[in-house]
Design a protein around this motif. Structure first.
Motif, short mmCIF file in Angstrom:
data_model
loop_
_atom_site.label_atom_id
_atom_site.label_comp_id
_atom_site.label_asym_id
_atom_site.label_seq_id
_atom_site.Cartn_x
_atom_site.Cartn_y
_atom_site.Cartn_z
N ILE A 48 0.82 -1.15 -0.16
CA ILE A 48 -0.17 0.02 -0.01
C ILE A 48 0.82 1.10 -0.18
CG2 ILE A 48 -1.92 1.40 1.35
CD1 ILE A 48 -2.69 -1.60 2.26
N PHE A 97 2.81 1.52 -3.60
CA PHE A 97 1.71 2.14 -4.52
C PHE A 97 1.34 3.39 -4.24
CE2 PHE A 97 -2.41 2.40 -6.09
CZ PHE A 97 -2.38 2.00 -7.39
N THR A 121 2.14 6.40 -6.96
CA THR A 121 0.94 7.36 -7.42
C THR A 121 1.41 8.57 -7.34
OG1 THR A 121 -0.54 5.45 -7.19
CG2 THR A 121 -1.42 7.53 -7.58
N LEU A 130 -1.33 -9.47 -6.45
CA LEU A 130 -1.13 -8.10 -6.39
C LEU A 130 -0.46 -7.69 -7.86
CD1 LEU A 130 0.28 -7.58 -2.86
CD2 LEU A 130 -1.94 -6.68 -3.51
N GLY A 158 -4.19 -6.84 -12.08
CA GLY A 158 -4.61 -5.43 -11.44
C GLY A 158 -6.22 -5.43 -11.05
N PHE A 159 -7.03 -6.04 -11.80
CA PHE A 159 -8.54 -5.64 -11.31
C PHE A 159 -8.62 -6.84 -10.09
CE2 PHE A 159 -12.56 -7.40 -11.64
CZ PHE A 159 -13.48 -6.21 -11.50
N ARG A 211 -6.93 -5.37 -7.03
CA ARG A 211 -7.94 -4.27 -6.40
C ARG A 211 -9.38 -4.50 -5.60
NH1 ARG A 211 -6.20 -1.93 -11.24
NH2 ARG A 211 -8.07 -2.48 -12.37
N ARG A 212 -9.61 -5.98 -6.14
CA ARG A 212 -10.88 -6.49 -5.36
C ARG A 212 -10.56 -6.87 -4.24
NH1 ARG A 212 -14.98 -10.31 -8.86
NH2 ARG A 212 -12.91 -11.73 -8.59
N LEU A 226 -7.87 -6.41 -2.54
CA LEU A 226 -7.46 -5.20 -1.74
C LEU A 226 -8.93 -4.65 -0.87
CD1 LEU A 226 -4.54 -3.42 -3.45
CD2 LEU A 226 -4.58 -4.42 -1.33
N LYS A 227 -9.85 -4.49 -1.71
CA LYS A 227 -11.15 -3.89 -1.12
C LYS A 227 -11.40 -4.70 0.09
CE LYS A 227 -12.87 -1.34 -5.15
NZ LYS A 227 -14.02 -1.48 -6.20
N TYR A 269 -9.06 -4.07 2.98
CA TYR A 269 -9.45 -2.71 3.50
C TYR A 269 -10.65 -2.87 4.49
CZ TYR A 269 -6.16 -0.85 0.17
OH TYR A 269 -5.24 -0.24 -0.78
#
Length: 752
Positions: A103, A106, A110, A210, A214-215, A218-219, A221-222, A225
C-alpha cells in the motif's frame, strides 16, 4: 478437475533463475486453473497459487525499497518487543507487513513525481521484488531478540544493568550466528521441493495476486481494507473498553467464587486457567502465535489432540497433588518455596552469581508448579520424538543432509570460495543435464553466510568474557555445535509442517550438567544454541520467500542483515523502557491482561533450576527425574503410529505428527488460554469447511482475510500500548464496569 500440468520449457528466463531443476516452483505450472479444485496439501497450494514466472528486469535495489523497509522494520521491531511482555506469546504478522508495504509503495508510485530528486523515491511502478525485499527486511526486524531476554532477566532478577555497548554486541552476535549456519545449510533445508515452508505460501499467493492481475488485486484489496478497518475498530473493545470479550465464560459467570471453575474454565487473564469452553473475541490472542487460517489441517488436528490431552493431564496432576502441586499456583513459571511463596534466588548465590551449596541447604530446594513440570516433560517428549518421526517418515529427505561430508565437496568449496562476495551478481548456478542435480549456492551468498558466521562467532566469544557471563569458551563452542545439529532436524520439520519446535529445555538441561552451579552460564549457553536455531529458521523462511518471489539471494541476505540489526537495537530500547515503567507487574506471578513477565520469569527459573541445581532437582532419584527421562519415551513415541500406518494404512496414522501432539500436551501452561475454542473453530472453518466446500473463495480470499485480521489488530495494539496501556509510561485503564473488571479476572472467575 484441475487442468493437466505441463513441463516448462527451458528458456532465457530459466537460465537467470536460481531454482533447482525438480523444485516445485520450477517444475510445473497449471496451464489453466480450475478455481473449484480442492487443494489437498501444501504442495498443491504451491503449484496452484504460486506463479513460477520471473521478470529479470525488475529491480529490488531502489531507494524506495530501503525507505519503506527501514520504516516497517522500525515499526515491526518495536511491536515485537511490546509483544514479548504480553501475557501470551504473540508474533508480528508478516502478511500484514507485506500488504502494508504494498500500500505504501503503491502510494509512493502514485503520488510522488518522477522528476528531479523525487525520481529516486519513485523510479517507476512498485514491483514484486521490491515488495519481497521490504518484507524480508521488516520481518527480520519484527522478532524479539532472545538476547533482550537475557538482559531483562539480569535487570529484573540480578539487579545488573550491562553497558549499552556490550549489550548491543551481544544482540548482534546472537542474532546473526544462526544466519550464518542456516545460510550454509540452505542446499539441504531450502531448495528441495518437499521443503515447502507452508507458513510462507499465503504470502506468496498474495504477491501473485497483487502483481499478476490488477483488477483482481484491487478487488482483493477492497476486501482487505474492509476487514482491516473492521477489526481495527473492533479491537478497541476487547483490548480496552470491554475486556470481558477476551474470555467470555458462562461457567465463570455462573460460579464466580469457585476456585476449580477458575482453574478449568477461566482464561481471560495471564496464568488464570485452561479456558475450557471459553469464547474469545480478541483476535490478538486467537491468532497470537499462529494464524489459524494458514496452518494445514493435518498439523492443526495433531495440535488439537495435544490440547485436549493437556487439559486432562493438567487437571489430573493438580488434583492428585503430584509434586505437591496444590501448594503452588495452578499455572506459574516462577520457582517457589515448599510453602508456596516465591523463591528468592539471590539468597543461594555468591558474589560471582554461582550457586553456593551451603546457602541452598539453608533455603531448601525450590519447587515448580506441577503444570510447568508437565510442560517441560511434554517439550522433551516432542523434541526426542522429532528425531524418530523424521527418520521414520522423512528419511529420504534427510539423507542428503550428510552427502556434503566428503573430500571432493570440501575441495570444490575451497577452490570456488571468494570472500569478495559484493562483486558477484547474486545468481545461483543451476546444474543442467543432470538427472539428480545437487543445488549449488550463489558464490556471494555462500561467502556472505560464511563471513557472517565467522564474525558472529568471534564477537560472541569476546562478549561472553566482557559481560562476565561465566560461560567458558568451550561451552560456547558446544552450544554452537549443538545448534548446528538441531537446525538440521528441526529445520526440516519446520519446512515440511510449518510448525517450529523449541529446543530450549534440551539445551538448558545439557548446559545444566556441563556448567553445574552457574545459572548465568546457562542463560548464555541457551542464547547461543536455542536462539541460533530460531534465527536459522527465520532466515530459511525468509529465503523461501525470496526463492518463490525470484528475489536474488544477495538482495535477500542484505535485507535480512539490515532488518535484524535495526530490530535488535529497537528491541533493546523498548525492553529498557517497559521494564522501567512496568517492573512490579513483570515481577508478579499472574501479571495483568496487558503486561506480563512470564517469558523472563520462565527463562530465569529455568536457568536457576538447570544451571544451578540440575543434579539436585533432575538427576535419577530426585524430585523431577522424569523431566530428562522423558527423552527416552519420546524417542519411541512415533513408533506405534508408524507401525499402524505401515500395516493398516486406511487408518491414516500419517495424519499424526507425533512431535506436535507431544509438545501440545503442555501448551496451556502459560498465558491467556480463553482463545483455544475460538482458535480451533476458526481453523476448522477455514482449513476444512471453506477449503472443501468453497475452494474458489478459499484460494482467493482466505489468506487475505487472515492477513487483514492480523494487520488491523496489530496496528491497534501498537497504538493502545503507548496511548493507554503504559508501554512508555503510566497506564490509563478504562473505568471499571461489568465488562471491565479492573479488580480481578476479566471473565469474572475467582482471582486466586
Amino acid at each position: 478437475m484441475a487442468a493437466e500440468a505441463v513441463k516448462r520449457t527451458p528458456s532465457a528466463t530459466d537460465e537467470k533463475s536460481y531454482f533447482v531443476k525438480g523444485d516445485v516452483e520450477s517444475s510445473t505450472q497449471e496451464a489453466e486453473t480450475d478455481e473449484n479444485v480442492v487443494l489437498q496439501n501444501e504442495r498443491e497450494i504451491a503449484t496452484h497459487v504460486i506463479s513460477v514466472d520471473d521478470d529479470p528486469s525488475l529491480n529490488p535495489w531502489t531507494l524506495r525499497a530501503f525507505f519503506i523497509g527501514l520504516g516497517l522494520s522500525a515499526f515491526g521491531g518495536s511491536l515485537a518487543q511490546i509483544y514479548y511482555f504480553k501475557p501470551q506469546t504473540i508474533l508480528v504478522s508478516s502478511m500484514f507487513l507485506a500488504i502494508l508495504s504494498y500500500i505504501i509503495g503503491f502510494a509512493m508510485e502514485t503520488f510522488i513525481p518522477r522528476r528531479g530528486l523525487f525520481r529516486y523515491l519513485n523510479p517507476g511502478p512498485f514491483n514484486k521484488k521490491e515488495n519481497a525485499f521490504i518484507i524480508i527486511m521488516s520481518s527480520a526486524a519484527a522478532n524479539s531478540a532472545l538476547a533482550t531476554e537475557v538482559l531483562a532477566v539480569q535487570r529484573l532478577y540480578y539487579n545488573i544493568t550491562p553497558n549499552a555497548g556490550s549489550s548491543i554486541f551481544l544482540l548482534f552476535s546472537s542474532q546473526l550466528l544462526g544466519y550464518g549456519i542456516g545460510g550454509m545449510m540452505r542446499g539441504i533445508l531450502l531448495y528441495p521441493s518437499k521443503m515447502l515452508y507452508p507458513g510462507v505460501l499465503p504470502l506468496l499467493s498474495m504477491f501473485d495476486a497483487l502483481y499478476r492481475d490488477g483488477f483482481e488485486a484491487r478487488r482483493k484489496l477492497k476486501v482487505f481494507y474492509v476487514v482491516f478497518a473492521a477489526i481495527f475498530i473492533w479491537e478497541i473493545f476487547p483490548e480496552w473498553i470491554f475486556p470481558l470479550l477476551t474470555g467470555f465464560s458462562i461457567f465463570c459467570l455462573a460460579a464466580p467464587n469457585n476456585a476449580a471453575v477458575s482453574r478449568v474454565f477461566g482464561g481471560s487473564n495471564g496464568n488464570e486457567g485452561l479456558g475450557l469452553l471459553s469464547l474469545c473475541f480478541d483476535w490478538q490472542y486467537i491468532s497470537g502465535g499462529v494464524n489459524p487460517m494458514t496452518i494445514p489441517l493435518k498439523a492443526q488436528l495433531s495440535s488439537f489432540i495435544g490440547c485436549i490431552l493437556c487439559m486432562v493431564v493438567f487437571v489430573a496432576v493438580f488434583y492428585t497433588n503430584i509434586w505437591d502441586s496444590q501448594n503452588f499456583p495452578f499455572l506459574a513459571q516462577l520457582l517457589f518455596y515448599e510453602n508456596g511463596t516465591v523463591y528468592d534466588q539471590t539468597l543461594i548465590m555468591n558474589s560471582n552469581y554461582e550457586v553456593d551449596p551451603a546457602l541452598v541447604a539453608e533455603q531448601g530446594l525450590p519447587y515448580y508448579a506441577g503444570t510447568w513440570i508437565i510442560n517441560l516433560l511434554s517439550t522433551n517428549l516432542g523434541l526426542a520424538a522429532t528425531f524418530t518421526h523424521l527418520l521414520l517418515w522423512n528419511k529420504d529427505d534427510l539423507r542428503a543432509a550428510w552427502s556434503w561430508m566428503n573430500m571432493d565437496t570440501l575441495r570444490s568449496w575451497r577452490a570456488n570460495f571468494d570472500w569478495k562476495f559484493w562483486k558477484h551478481s547474486g545468481k545461483r548456478e543451476v546444474p543442467i543435464n543432470i538427472e539428480e542435480p545437487r543445488p549449488t549456492l550463489p558464490r556471494d551468498a555462500e561467502a556472505g553466510t560464511f563471513v557472517t558466521f565467522v564474525l558472529s562467532f568471534i564477537v560472541g566469544l569476546v562478549v561472553i568474557y566482557k559481560t562476565n557471563s561465566t560461560l567458558p569458551w568451550w561451552g560456547f563452542v558446544i552450544a554452537v555445535l549443538l545448534a548446528s545439529v538441531s537446525i538440521l532436524f528441526f529445520g526440516a520439520l519446520y519446512a515440511i509442517t510449518g510448525i517450529a519446535l523449541s529446543i530450549q529445555t534440551l539445551v538448558q538441561m545439557i548446559a545444566g550438567y556441563l556448567h553445574n552451579g552457574r545459572p548465568m552460564a546457562n542463560m548464555f549457553f541457551v542464547l547461543y544454541s536455542y536462539n541460533t536455531v530460531s534465527q536459522a529458521l527465520l532466515l530459511l523462511g525468509d529465503l523461501k520467500i525470496a526463492q518463490y518471489a525470484k528475489l536474488p539471494p544477495r538482495a535477500a541476505f542484505t535485507a535480512q542483515i539490515i532488518g535484524t540489526l535495526l530490530g535488535a537495537v529497537l528491541n533493546y530500547v523498548l525492553m529498557n523502557s517497559i521494564i522501567d515503567s512496568q517492573r512490579e507487574i513483570l515481577l508478579s506471578v499472574q501479571g495483568t491482561n496487558i503486561w506480563s513477565g512470564q517469558q523472563p520469569q520462565s527463562y530465569n527459573s529455568q536457568a536457576i533450576a538447570w544451571g544451578g541445581l540440575a543434579h539436585e532437582l533432575f538427576s535419577t532419584g530426585q524430585r523431577y527425574q522424569w523431566v530428562p527421562l522423558s527423552y527416552l519415551i519420546g524417542l519411541v513415541a512415533p513408533l506405534p503410529f508408524w507401525i499402524i500406518h505401515r500395516y493398516w494404512p486406511k487408518l491414516r496414522m500419517d495424519y499424526s505428527y507425533t512431535p506436535i501432539i507431544c509438545v501440545y500436551i503442555g501448551v496451556l501452561c502459560v498465558g491467556i488460554n480463553s482463545s483455544i475454542l475460538s482458535y480451533y473453530a476458526i481453523a476448522f472453518l477455514s482449513q476444512w469447511w471453506l477449503r472443501t466446500r468453497y475452494p474458489r473463495w478459499f484460494m482467493k480470499y482466505n489468506y487475505w482475510v487472515g492477513a487483514a485480521l492480523d494487520g488491523g489488530t496489530q496496528v491497534m495494539v501498537f497504538i493502545l500500548s503507548f496511548a493507554v496501556q503504559g508501554a512508555a509510561g503510566t497506564a490509563h485503564l478504562f473505568p471499571a464496569w461489568w465488562g471491565a473488571n479492573q479488580g480481578g479476572n476479566y471473565d469474572r472467575c475467582l482471582y486466586i
